[in-house]
Design a protein around this motif. Structure first.
Motif, PDB file in Angstrom:
ATOM      1  N   UNK A  94       0.858  -1.200   0.000  1.00  0.00           N
ATOM      2  CA  UNK A  94       0.000   0.000   0.000  1.00  0.00           C
ATOM      3  C   UNK A  94       0.887   1.240   0.000  1.00  0.00           C
ATOM      4  N   UNK A  95       0.516   2.244  -0.807  1.00  0.00           N
ATOM      5  CA  UNK A  95       1.271   3.487  -0.912  1.00  0.00           C
ATOM      6  C   UNK A  95       0.464   4.637  -0.357  1.00  0.00           C
ATOM      7  N   UNK A 102      -1.177   3.789   5.202  1.00  0.00           N
ATOM      8  CA  UNK A 102      -2.509   4.134   4.714  1.00  0.00           C
ATOM      9  C   UNK A 102      -2.461   4.258   3.214  1.00  0.00           C
ATOM     10  N   UNK A 103      -3.349   5.069   2.668  1.00  0.00           N
ATOM     11  CA  UNK A 103      -3.310   5.313   1.241  1.00  0.00           C
ATOM     12  C   UNK A 103      -3.978   4.211   0.447  1.00  0.00           C
ATOM     13  N   UNK A 104      -3.401   3.917  -0.721  1.00  0.00           N
ATOM     14  CA  UNK A 104      -4.029   3.038  -1.698  1.00  0.00           C
ATOM     15  C   UNK A 104      -3.253   1.744  -1.891  1.00  0.00           C
ATOM     16  N   UNK A 105      -4.013   0.673  -2.101  1.00  0.00           N
ATOM     17  CA  UNK A 105      -3.399  -0.594  -2.452  1.00  0.00           C
ATOM     18  C   UNK A 105      -2.729  -0.486  -3.810  1.00  0.00           C
ATOM     19  N   UNK A 106      -1.578  -1.087  -3.915  1.00  0.00           N
ATOM     20  CA  UNK A 106      -0.847  -1.122  -5.172  1.00  0.00           C
ATOM     21  C   UNK A 106      -1.126  -2.436  -5.886  1.00  0.00           C
ATOM     22  N   UNK A 114      -1.656  10.361  -9.807  1.00  0.00           N
ATOM     23  CA  UNK A 114      -2.224  11.499  -9.082  1.00  0.00           C
ATOM     24  C   UNK A 114      -1.753  11.574  -7.631  1.00  0.00           C
ATOM     25  N   UNK A 115      -0.511  11.226  -7.421  1.00  0.00           N
ATOM     26  CA  UNK A 115       0.051  11.343  -6.078  1.00  0.00           C
ATOM     27  C   UNK A 115       0.633  12.745  -5.904  1.00  0.00           C
ATOM     28  N   UNK A 116       0.562  13.263  -4.692  1.00  0.00           N
ATOM     29  CA  UNK A 116       0.989  14.645  -4.464  1.00  0.00           C
ATOM     30  C   UNK A 116       1.820  14.736  -3.192  1.00  0.00           C
ATOM     31  N   UNK A 117       2.217  15.954  -2.868  1.00  0.00           N
ATOM     32  CA  UNK A 117       2.912  16.191  -1.606  1.00  0.00           C
ATOM     33  C   UNK A 117       4.392  15.906  -1.633  1.00  0.00           C
ATOM     34  N   UNK A 118       4.995  15.754  -2.798  1.00  0.00           N
ATOM     35  CA  UNK A 118       6.437  15.505  -2.868  1.00  0.00           C
ATOM     36  C   UNK A 118       7.204  16.703  -2.321  1.00  0.00           C
ATOM     37  N   UNK A 119       8.356  16.415  -1.769  1.00  0.00           N
ATOM     38  CA  UNK A 119       9.243  17.466  -1.262  1.00  0.00           C
ATOM     39  C   UNK A 119       9.940  18.130  -2.447  1.00  0.00           C
ATOM     40  N   UNK A 120       9.901  19.444  -2.490  1.00  0.00           N
ATOM     41  CA  UNK A 120      10.568  20.153  -3.589  1.00  0.00           C
ATOM     42  C   UNK A 120      11.747  20.977  -3.085  1.00  0.00           C
ATOM     43  N   UNK A 128      12.108  19.917   5.098  1.00  0.00           N
ATOM     44  CA  UNK A 128      10.728  19.682   4.676  1.00  0.00           C
ATOM     45  C   UNK A 128      10.170  18.343   5.090  1.00  0.00           C
ATOM     46  N   UNK A 129      11.038  17.380   5.377  1.00  0.00           N
ATOM     47  CA  UNK A 129      10.609  16.100   5.917  1.00  0.00           C
ATOM     48  C   UNK A 129      10.181  15.092   4.885  1.00  0.00           C
ATOM     49  N   UNK A 130      10.028  13.855   5.365  1.00  0.00           N
ATOM     50  CA  UNK A 130       9.616  12.742   4.522  1.00  0.00           C
ATOM     51  C   UNK A 130       8.183  12.937   4.051  1.00  0.00           C
ATOM     52  N   UNK A 131       7.852  12.301   2.932  1.00  0.00           N
ATOM     53  CA  UNK A 131       6.601  12.674   2.261  1.00  0.00           C
ATOM     54  C   UNK A 131       5.725  11.523   1.808  1.00  0.00           C
ATOM     55  N   UNK A 132       6.142  10.292   2.085  1.00  0.00           N
ATOM     56  CA  UNK A 132       5.335   9.169   1.611  1.00  0.00           C
ATOM     57  C   UNK A 132       5.568   7.956   2.512  1.00  0.00           C
ATOM     58  N   UNK A 133       4.813   6.904   2.229  1.00  0.00           N
ATOM     59  CA  UNK A 133       4.934   5.701   3.050  1.00  0.00           C
ATOM     60  C   UNK A 133       4.575   4.482   2.228  1.00  0.00           C
ATOM     61  N   UNK A 134       5.349   3.420   2.410  1.00  0.00           N
ATOM     62  CA  UNK A 134       5.023   2.123   1.823  1.00  0.00           C
ATOM     63  C   UNK A 134       4.756   1.164   2.972  1.00  0.00           C
ATOM     64  N   UNK A 135       3.660   0.415   2.884  1.00  0.00           N
ATOM     65  CA  UNK A 135       3.356  -0.554   3.935  1.00  0.00           C
ATOM     66  C   UNK A 135       3.098  -1.924   3.302  1.00  0.00           C
ATOM     67  N   UNK A 136       3.518  -2.947   4.019  1.00  0.00           N
ATOM     68  CA  UNK A 136       3.431  -4.327   3.549  1.00  0.00           C
ATOM     69  C   UNK A 136       2.600  -5.125   4.554  1.00  0.00           C
ATOM     70  N   UNK A 137       1.710  -5.964   4.049  1.00  0.00           N
ATOM     71  CA  UNK A 137       0.894  -6.812   4.918  1.00  0.00           C
ATOM     72  C   UNK A 137       0.883  -8.233   4.383  1.00  0.00           C
TER      73      UNK A 137
END
Lengths: 162, 180
Positions: A94-95, A102-106, A114-120, A128-137
Motif C-alpha cells: 500500500x502506498x 494508509x493510502x491506496x493498495x498497489x 495522481x500522487x501529491x505532496x512531494x518534497x521540492x 521539509x521532511x519525509x513525504x510518503x509511506x510504503x506498507x506491507x501486509x
C-alpha cells in the motif's frame, strides 16, 4: 522603394523573436528522487494476526507537481510474493503520499497516479521532511496456508511525473 | 453402578527458532524518474494446532458393557502434515484414570490420524505415538477439509464393575508436536 518597405516589418519580427528567445529561459527538466528507503523485515510470525511493516520515504520532485508510483515484486511477472525457494508467500503493498501507513493498495506493475505532496526543497527530504509511506501486509490466512520456513523477496518502487 | 466421565483436552504448539536473512535497500538516484528497492523477509515457525476437541461423557454404566466415546478433532501443521501425539491423564504419574475423589477408575485411550475410529492405535500415557500424518496444512480449524483425527476413550466393564457407585471424572491432555 517597395522592396525595402516590404522587408522592414519582416526583419523587425525576426529580431523580436530572437530577443524573446534570449530573455526566456529553457523549460526546467523535472527532477525526481526516491530515497530514505529501508528494508522491511516483517519478523517471525507468532501464529496470531497479520504480519505488517511500513516505512516512511522521501519523494522529491522539482519543479513540484503530481507524480505516479509503480511497484513490482520479485515474484513471477512482478507479483508481490516472497519465496522460500519452493513455495511463495503473497503480500499486499500500500502506498501513501504522506507519512504513515494508509493510502491506496498497489497492483504490481500498475502505476498509481495522481500522487501529491512531494518534497521540492531537498532531494533527501532533510528539509521539509519525509513525504510518503510504503506498507506491507501478509495476512493471517496466507501465513497459515504457507509452509514453515524463511521467506524473502524484493519490492521495487519507481516514481515518475504524472 | 453409576459412572460418569468427563474429559477435558488442551492443545499445544511447538515453535522452532529461525534466523533472518541479510538485507540491503537501494536508494533512488536523482533523475526524471527514480527507482528504489527494498528487501523483504519473514519467518514462519513450525506450528501445530489441535482443535474441535470435546469433552467426553461416557455415560452411566449398565452393569455389563464397556463404556466408550470418541471424538473427531482437527490437527493442523504447516510442516508437511506430519506429527506425533502424546497423551497424559490426570491420574497419579499422569495415569489414564478417573477418580471419584477416593477411588480410581482406569480407562484406555486410542488415537487415529483420520476421522473415525477405524485403524486407531492405543496410547500409553506420556509416550509419543509417532509418524502420524494427514494434518491440515492450510487451515488451523479444518474448515474446508474437515476433521482429520480421532481419539477414543474406553472404560472396560471389568474395571467399572469393581468400582463403587459414584461420579468419576478426569482429564486427558493431548500434545501435538513435530515428529523428529
Amino acid at each position: 522603394m517597395v522592396r525595402r518597405l516590404f522587408y522592414r516589418p519582416y526583419y523587425l519580427g525576426s529580431l523580436l523573436g530572437a530577443i524573446l528567445a534570449i530573455l526566456s529561459p529553457p523549460a526546467a527538466t523535472q527532477q525526481m528522487r526516491l530515497s530514505n528507503i529501508a528494508d522491511l523485515p516483517l519478523g517471525r510470525w507468532s501464529g496470531v494476526g497479520d504480519l505488517t511493516r511500513d516505512d516512511d520515504l522521501c519523494v522529491y520532485m522539482n519543479p513540484p507537481g503530481r507524480y505516479r508510483v509503480t511497484a513490482t515484486g520479485s515474484g513471477t511477472a512482478g507479483a508481490f510474493w516472497l519465496s522460500n525457494g519452493n513455495a511463495v508467500l503473497p503480500y499486499a503493498a500500500r502506498w501513501n503520499d504522506s507519512k504513515g501507513p494508509g493510502g491506496n493498495l498497489l497492483t504490481a506493475g500498475v502505476p498509481l497516479t495522481n500522487q501529491s505532496g512531494a518534497n521540492s526543497q531537498r532531494d533527501d527530504c532533510s528539509l521539509g521532511g519525509l513525504t510518503a509511506n510504503i506498507s506491507i501486509t501478509i495476512t493471517t490466512s496466507a501465513l497459515f496456508a504457507a509452509r514453515a520456513g524463511g521467506y524473502s523477496g524484493t519490492l521495487t518502487l519507481l516514481i515518475g511525473p504524472d | 453402578m453409576n459412572a460418569q466421565s468427563k474429559i477435558r483436552l488442551v492443545a499445544a504448539i511447538s515453535i522452532l527458532s529461525m534466523s533472518s536473512i541479510a538485507l540491503a535497500a537501494t536508494q533512488g538516484s536523482l533523475g526524471t524518474t527514480s527507482t528504489g528497492i527494498s528487501a523483504l523477509d519473514a519467518q514462519i515457525p513450525v506450528f501445530y494446532k489441535i482443535t474441535d476437541v470435546a469433552d467426553l461423557h461416557l455415560g452411566i454404566f449398565d452393569g455389563s458393557g464397556d463404556m466408550e466415546q470418541d471424538d473427531d478433532v482437527c490437527v493442523y501443521s504447516n510442516d508437511l502434515g506430519h506429527y506425533k501425539v502424546t497423551a497424559t491423564g490426570s491420574g497419579a504419574a499422569n495415569a489414564f484414570t478417573l477418580t471419584d475423589g477416593t477411588h480410581t477408575l482406569p480407562y484406555t485411550v486410542k488415537w487415529n490420524d483420520e476421522d473415525g475410529t477405524n485403524g486407531n492405535a492405543s496410547l500409553t500415557s506420556g509416550t509419543p505415538l509417532t509418524t502420524q500424518t494427514g494434518a491440515d496444512q492450510t487451515e488451523p480449524d479444518c474448515t474446508t477439509l474437515g476433521n482429520n483425527a480421532n481419539f477414543q476413550v474406553t472404560i472396560a466393564a471389568s474395571a467399572a464393575i469393581q468400582r463403587p457407585a459414584g461420579d468419576y471424572t478426569g482429564t486427558v491432555t493431548f500434545v501435538i508436536a513435530e515428529d523428529n
